[in-house]
Design an enzyme around this catalytic site. Structure first.
Site, PDB file in Angstrom:
ATOM      1  N   ASP A 197     -21.360 -36.780  39.302  1.00  0.00           N
ATOM      2  CA  ASP A 197     -20.170 -37.596  39.519  1.00  0.00           C
ATOM      3  C   ASP A 197     -19.260 -37.612  38.293  1.00  0.00           C
ATOM      4  OD1 ASP A 197     -18.513 -39.178  40.958  1.00  0.00           O
ATOM      5  OD2 ASP A 197     -19.779 -40.969  40.917  1.00  0.00           O
ATOM      6  N   ASN A 252     -16.087 -35.689  38.196  1.00  0.00           N
ATOM      7  CA  ASN A 252     -15.189 -34.529  38.070  1.00  0.00           C
ATOM      8  C   ASN A 252     -13.718 -34.953  38.147  1.00  0.00           C
ATOM      9  OD1 ASN A 252     -17.524 -33.040  38.117  1.00  0.00           O
ATOM     10  ND2 ASN A 252     -17.206 -32.165  40.155  1.00  0.00           N
ATOM     11  N   ARG A 273     -12.346 -37.934  37.460  1.00  0.00           N
ATOM     12  CA  ARG A 273     -11.932 -38.673  36.260  1.00  0.00           C
ATOM     13  C   ARG A 273     -11.791 -37.736  35.055  1.00  0.00           C
ATOM     14  NH1 ARG A 273     -16.428 -42.944  37.115  1.00  0.00           N
ATOM     15  NH2 ARG A 273     -16.914 -41.413  38.731  1.00  0.00           N
ATOM     16  N   HIS A 297     -13.463 -30.073  39.350  1.00  0.00           N
ATOM     17  CA  HIS A 297     -14.613 -29.522  40.091  1.00  0.00           C
ATOM     18  C   HIS A 297     -15.036 -28.180  39.502  1.00  0.00           C
ATOM     19  CE1 HIS A 297     -14.487 -32.784  42.847  1.00  0.00           C
ATOM     20  NE2 HIS A 297     -13.311 -32.476  43.339  1.00  0.00           N
ATOM     21  N   SER A 320     -21.155 -34.706  49.916  1.00  0.00           N
ATOM     22  CA  SER A 320     -21.816 -35.638  50.835  1.00  0.00           C
ATOM     23  C   SER A 320     -21.133 -35.634  52.196  1.00  0.00           C
ATOM     24  CB  SER A 320     -21.804 -37.060  50.257  1.00  0.00           C
ATOM     25  OG  SER A 320     -20.531 -37.644  50.436  1.00  0.00           O
ATOM     26  N   GLU A 372     -19.842 -37.996  53.421  1.00  0.00           N
ATOM     27  CA  GLU A 372     -18.684 -38.895  53.278  1.00  0.00           C
ATOM     28  C   GLU A 372     -17.522 -38.213  52.531  1.00  0.00           C
ATOM     29  OE1 GLU A 372     -21.952 -40.012  52.572  1.00  0.00           O
ATOM     30  OE2 GLU A 372     -21.952 -40.818  54.610  1.00  0.00           O
ATOM     31  N   TRP A 386     -15.900 -35.696  53.217  1.00  0.00           N
ATOM     32  CA  TRP A 386     -14.858 -35.153  54.110  1.00  0.00           C
ATOM     33  C   TRP A 386     -13.640 -36.075  54.156  1.00  0.00           C
ATOM     34  CZ3 TRP A 386     -15.379 -30.313  55.877  1.00  0.00           C
ATOM     35  CH2 TRP A 386     -16.663 -29.769  55.995  1.00  0.00           C
ATOM     36  N   ARG A 411     -11.948 -36.997  51.793  1.00  0.00           N
ATOM     37  CA  ARG A 411     -10.981 -36.610  50.757  1.00  0.00           C
ATOM     38  C   ARG A 411      -9.906 -35.694  51.328  1.00  0.00           C
ATOM     39  NH1 ARG A 411     -14.328 -36.128  45.165  1.00  0.00           N
ATOM     40  NH2 ARG A 411     -15.626 -37.953  45.492  1.00  0.00           N
ATOM     41  N   LEU A 445     -37.686 -21.534  39.564  1.00  0.00           N
ATOM     42  CA  LEU A 445     -37.076 -22.839  39.863  1.00  0.00           C
ATOM     43  C   LEU A 445     -36.647 -22.920  41.330  1.00  0.00           C
ATOM     44  CD1 LEU A 445     -35.734 -25.574  38.960  1.00  0.00           C
ATOM     45  CD2 LEU A 445     -33.665 -24.224  38.518  1.00  0.00           C
ATOM     46  N   ARG A 483     -27.735 -40.089  37.488  1.00  0.00           N
ATOM     47  CA  ARG A 483     -26.346 -40.131  37.972  1.00  0.00           C
ATOM     48  C   ARG A 483     -25.420 -40.269  36.775  1.00  0.00           C
ATOM     49  NH1 ARG A 483     -23.630 -43.030  43.166  1.00  0.00           N
ATOM     50  NH2 ARG A 483     -21.531 -42.229  42.813  1.00  0.00           N
ATOM     51  N   ARG A 541     -25.213 -46.385  41.594  1.00  0.00           N
ATOM     52  CA  ARG A 541     -25.498 -46.479  43.033  1.00  0.00           C
ATOM     53  C   ARG A 541     -26.230 -45.215  43.449  1.00  0.00           C
ATOM     54  NH1 ARG A 541     -20.201 -47.612  42.771  1.00  0.00           N
ATOM     55  NH2 ARG A 541     -19.566 -45.462  43.182  1.00  0.00           N
TER      56      ARG A 541
END
Ligand code: IPE
Ligand code: MG
Length: 227
Positions: free
Chosen positions: A2, A4, A6, A19, A47, A49, A51, A53, A113, A170, A176
């Site tokens: 989280d 990008n 800002r 991004h 996510s 959610e 979409w 944007r 990995l 995060r 959150r």
């Protein structure tokens, strides 16, 4: 991953450049993870959610996927990285779907990995899909176990069974879970940093991994020494 947006704002550049910087940060973190001998890494890339944007931002992110698959595939393969996608990505633009399929296919036999990319992913959506599959199989409710639900999640049905995360980090000062690994995170250690994702470097990451190794995990039990 989280912060990008800002980061872009702070640098006076369009969000998509944030991004892009985020992708570069991710590249370094993936290699650092592999070098530390950590077996599993999952990143929350997009996510269910996200979409909401603007079309410009969403398509900018999807274009970056194609760009980075093309530029990084060789190095990922050299590092023996295996990739799983957590999420339904078939509704992405065709160029992105093709790039992802090419990448997943090329790295399928690698056993280094296990790098999971949560893409069009939502934790509640993942649990719902799992339950739907179990119901469709005609499972007797009295026989249903937690393990059945785990096995039908993306993490449980991936080529390499992916265990619950030990540590979730995060960035950007938000504290959150935002629908990330909702089922799997039940006992994960959580860490937060104010660093914006594009500035999150392997040095800070390594410090967090070290701090994690000093945490006392009891999984609801008691410390050996206190027993
Ligand atoms: C995270 O950065 C990347 C994605 C969710 C795709 P953000 O875009 O959420 O950055 P902020 O929160 O606006 O700074
Ligand atoms: Mg954000």
């Amino acid at each position: 991953m989280d912060g990008n947006g800002r980061w872009a704002k702070a640098h006076g550049v369009p969000r998509v450049m944030g991004h892009n910087a985020g992708m570069q940060a991710m590249k370094k973190i993936v290699i650092a993870t592999s070098n530390m001998g950590i077996k599993y890494l999952t990143v929350y890339a997009f996510s269910t959610e996200n979409w909401k944007r603007s079309t410009e931002e969403v398509s900018g992110i999807f274009n970056l996927i194609v760009k980075y698959v093309n530029s990084e595939l060789e190095e990922l393969d050299e590092n023996n990285v295996h990739i799983n996608i957590f999420g339904e990505y078939d509704m992405l633009p065709k160029a992105s779907v093709d790039a992802i399929n090419k990448m997943v296919g090329r790295l399928a036999d690698n056993d280094g990995l296990v790098f999971n990319i949560a893409l069009n992913y939502g934790g509640r959506d993942e649990i719902l899909r799992s339950v739907k599959e179990i119901v469709a199989e005609g499972k007797d409710p009295d026989e249903l176990t937690e393990d059945d639900i785990s096995k039908h999640l993306y993490s449980g049905s991936a080529h390499f069974d992916v265990p619950d995360p030990d540590l979730i980090i995060r960035t950007s000062g938000e504290e959150r879970m935002s629908n990330f690994l909702t089922w799997q995170a039940a006992y994960s250690e959580l860490m937060f940093t104010d660093t914006l994702w594009p500035d999150f470097a392997p040095e800070e990451y390594t410090e967090m991994i070290e701090a994690y190794s000093n945490r006392d995990r009891r999984f609801g039990g008691r410390k050996e020494a206190d027993k």
